[in-house]
Design a protein around this motif. Sequence first.
Motif, PDB file in Angstrom:
ATOM      1  N   LEU A 411       0.819  -1.213   0.000  1.00  0.00           N
ATOM      2  CA  LEU A 411       0.000   0.000   0.000  1.00  0.00           C
ATOM      3  C   LEU A 411       0.854   1.265   0.000  1.00  0.00           C
ATOM      4  N   ARG A 412       2.069   1.136   0.479  1.00  0.00           N
ATOM      5  CA  ARG A 412       2.975   2.285   0.498  1.00  0.00           C
ATOM      6  C   ARG A 412       3.875   2.326  -0.733  1.00  0.00           C
ATOM      7  N   GLY A 413       3.593   1.446  -1.710  1.00  0.00           N
ATOM      8  CA  GLY A 413       4.236   1.542  -3.004  1.00  0.00           C
ATOM      9  C   GLY A 413       5.486   0.728  -3.210  1.00  0.00           C
ATOM     10  N   ASN A 446      -5.611   2.680   6.517  1.00  0.00           N
ATOM     11  CA  ASN A 446      -6.401   2.720   7.750  1.00  0.00           C
ATOM     12  C   ASN A 446      -6.853   1.322   8.155  1.00  0.00           C
ATOM     13  N   PHE A 447      -7.221   0.523   7.156  1.00  0.00           N
ATOM     14  CA  PHE A 447      -7.624  -0.850   7.457  1.00  0.00           C
ATOM     15  C   PHE A 447      -6.445  -1.643   8.015  1.00  0.00           C
ATOM     16  N   THR A 464       4.488   2.051  18.335  1.00  0.00           N
ATOM     17  CA  THR A 464       5.294   2.201  17.129  1.00  0.00           C
ATOM     18  C   THR A 464       4.411   2.295  15.903  1.00  0.00           C
ATOM     19  N   ASP A 465       3.371   1.461  15.839  1.00  0.00           N
ATOM     20  CA  ASP A 465       2.450   1.506  14.701  1.00  0.00           C
ATOM     21  C   ASP A 465       1.743   2.853  14.625  1.00  0.00           C
ATOM     22  N   LEU A 466       1.225   3.331  15.745  1.00  0.00           N
ATOM     23  CA  LEU A 466       0.495   4.602  15.731  1.00  0.00           C
ATOM     24  C   LEU A 466       1.397   5.761  15.319  1.00  0.00           C
ATOM     25  N   ILE A 467       2.647   5.732  15.752  1.00  0.00           N
ATOM     26  CA  ILE A 467       3.587   6.783  15.337  1.00  0.00           C
ATOM     27  C   ILE A 467       3.826   6.711  13.830  1.00  0.00           C
ATOM     28  N   ARG A 468       4.039   5.507  13.314  1.00  0.00           N
ATOM     29  CA  ARG A 468       4.304   5.351  11.874  1.00  0.00           C
ATOM     30  C   ARG A 468       3.113   5.823  11.039  1.00  0.00           C
ATOM     31  N   PHE A 469       1.917   5.634  11.531  1.00  0.00           N
ATOM     32  CA  PHE A 469       0.708   6.038  10.813  1.00  0.00           C
ATOM     33  C   PHE A 469       0.284   7.472  11.135  1.00  0.00           C
ATOM     34  N   GLY A 470       1.084   8.183  11.928  1.00  0.00           N
ATOM     35  CA  GLY A 470       0.800   9.577  12.227  1.00  0.00           C
ATOM     36  C   GLY A 470      -0.378   9.795  13.150  1.00  0.00           C
ATOM     37  N   GLY A 474      -0.753  14.535  18.808  1.00  0.00           N
ATOM     38  CA  GLY A 474      -1.772  15.409  18.257  1.00  0.00           C
ATOM     39  C   GLY A 474      -3.161  14.999  18.709  1.00  0.00           C
ATOM     40  N   GLY A 475      -4.176  15.557  18.066  1.00  0.00           N
ATOM     41  CA  GLY A 475      -5.551  15.298  18.460  1.00  0.00           C
ATOM     42  C   GLY A 475      -6.411  14.677  17.387  1.00  0.00           C
ATOM     43  N   THR A 476      -5.798  14.269  16.267  1.00  0.00           N
ATOM     44  CA  THR A 476      -6.576  13.675  15.179  1.00  0.00           C
ATOM     45  C   THR A 476      -7.217  12.356  15.592  1.00  0.00           C
ATOM     46  N   TYR A 477      -6.470  11.557  16.328  1.00  0.00           N
ATOM     47  CA  TYR A 477      -6.984  10.277  16.795  1.00  0.00           C
ATOM     48  C   TYR A 477      -6.920  10.281  18.321  1.00  0.00           C
ATOM     49  N   LEU A 478      -8.062  10.090  18.965  1.00  0.00           N
ATOM     50  CA  LEU A 478      -8.144  10.081  20.422  1.00  0.00           C
ATOM     51  C   LEU A 478      -8.572   8.704  20.904  1.00  0.00           C
ATOM     52  N   TRP A 479      -8.111   8.345  22.079  1.00  0.00           N
ATOM     53  CA  TRP A 479      -8.518   7.095  22.705  1.00  0.00           C
ATOM     54  C   TRP A 479      -8.721   7.351  24.203  1.00  0.00           C
ATOM     55  N   PRO A 480      -9.354   6.424  24.916  1.00  0.00           N
ATOM     56  CA  PRO A 480      -9.612   6.643  26.338  1.00  0.00           C
ATOM     57  C   PRO A 480      -8.337   6.916  27.129  1.00  0.00           C
TER      58      PRO A 480
END
Length: 517
Positions: A411-413, A446-447, A464-470, A474-480
């Motif tokens: 997916l990243r080419g 995203n999938f 590590t995964d969340l950092i790689r996916f940005g 920040g506040g784009t993706y929030l979790w509990p």
Amino acid sequence: MKNFKNNIVGLGLSLLLFSSCVNDLDTEPKVELTFDKLIAQDPNAALGLVSKMYGTFALTSSNGPTESDITTTDPGETGFLRNMINLEDFTADDIKNRWGDNGLDQLTTTSKWDENNKFFRYLFDRVYYTIPNCNNIINALGTTNVENKDQYVRELRFLRSLAYYYMIDCFGKGVLVTEADLGTIEAKPEASRKELFDFVEAELKAIEPGMPAKNTYGRANQSVVRMLLAKLYLNAEVYTGTPRYDDAAIYIKKVIDEGGYTLSPNFKSLFSGDNNTSTEIIFPLIADAQVSQSYGNTTYLVQGNVDASTMTPSAYGITGNGWGGHRATKAWYGLYGSDLASSTDDRAKLFWTAGHTYEMDDYKTWVNGYPAIKFTNNNYSGSTTLTEFSNTDFPLFRLADAYLIYAECNLRGAASTNATTALQYVNDVRGRSHASAITASELNLNFILDERGRELNLEGHRRTDLIRFGKFTGGTYLWPWKGGAKDGTSIPDTYKLFPLPLTALNANPNLKQNPGY
């Protein structure tokens, strides 16, 4: 497998006294016998010393669960695996801890991080316990004619690289020491993330051709080295600013095509007490309730997710009442849908819901959130003997991860991959757990991030995964409880790295604190 477990605490180790290397990264080994005499007296000593270095990733000490290789007042807290889970999973969206003792709240809420948190120090110190001692043994082996010497050296170089990998990922800088630095008394200069990356890349590429295609269970082989290379390249854009997805794809294809691994038929079997029989696990961190006991290996994952107030501990193969500390959040179990009971996905069944709430209104309340019963001390096949310590090996590298890495690279080419194979691999992973197959139009980045969560959470990948996916800062993706707020709030980009421990900064004035701390 039992033979290698025994080597971890073998006879040869009693003759070499390792010491914590926090204050002296160039510590020489303290020996009661010269290495030549040690080998002459005990031909298995060389393998015992190599096994000791494998054991630093699984145990707190080869002397038993109540001792530690690094300085602490609580040896059980200092295991590599325990702290990798603390730093990779508690800080992310998948699981939270309620104990709150001396720094765990900082991790669980991704807030108020500072250089005094002991859990940052434990991982840092563990890395710099492993690296100098690998250097010592590599140097000592160079003066002998012990059988299999070259192979032992390659394995030690892999373990040293694995330790450096976590410095690259977690702290982004450190001190680069090899066997060439033994005897140096001056403080070493700070090595940048790029310098550490280049060293690990060069080391792994140098040893990869000479590694055996197969090795004793629990020891590194060619696929293990290739897997670490693929992970290094997968995250290269974060680590160095330059994407290396083509290189990641090259090595992950070798793991898949040449390693001889196959997906285990049943997902749950991968996390059971007899998972040493798995056809999928590429590199395990070994646990044994009798031979290699530790409060820092999968014992932490099994006992930590069980509490007798709402669960039956013996149902998970353990004695006692459980430790009652960890619960998953809806950011993890919500990936399977809002009704776990109706999901066909086997992975959705690995949460304890009775007596617990879907929402985590208070992360310190045991019944808020669902305990993750992914890891169990029960044997998947045959009877189980209840034990306090876990028999379940930790799958640090496994084939399903390789499949998902391949799909992400596509997916990243990455040029050497193709979309048809990527889709097949993702559906193979999902099909094994009876999740429905997806179509090509549904397969996107995203999938992949969500599927990695469904498949790999609580295995030390999520931050590590969340950092790689940005999506970590920040506040784009929030979790509990992100940022200390019940529903999550933005956290600064500085949190992509952990602060260097104060003890390390005091020990070497050349080390500078990461920005923002």
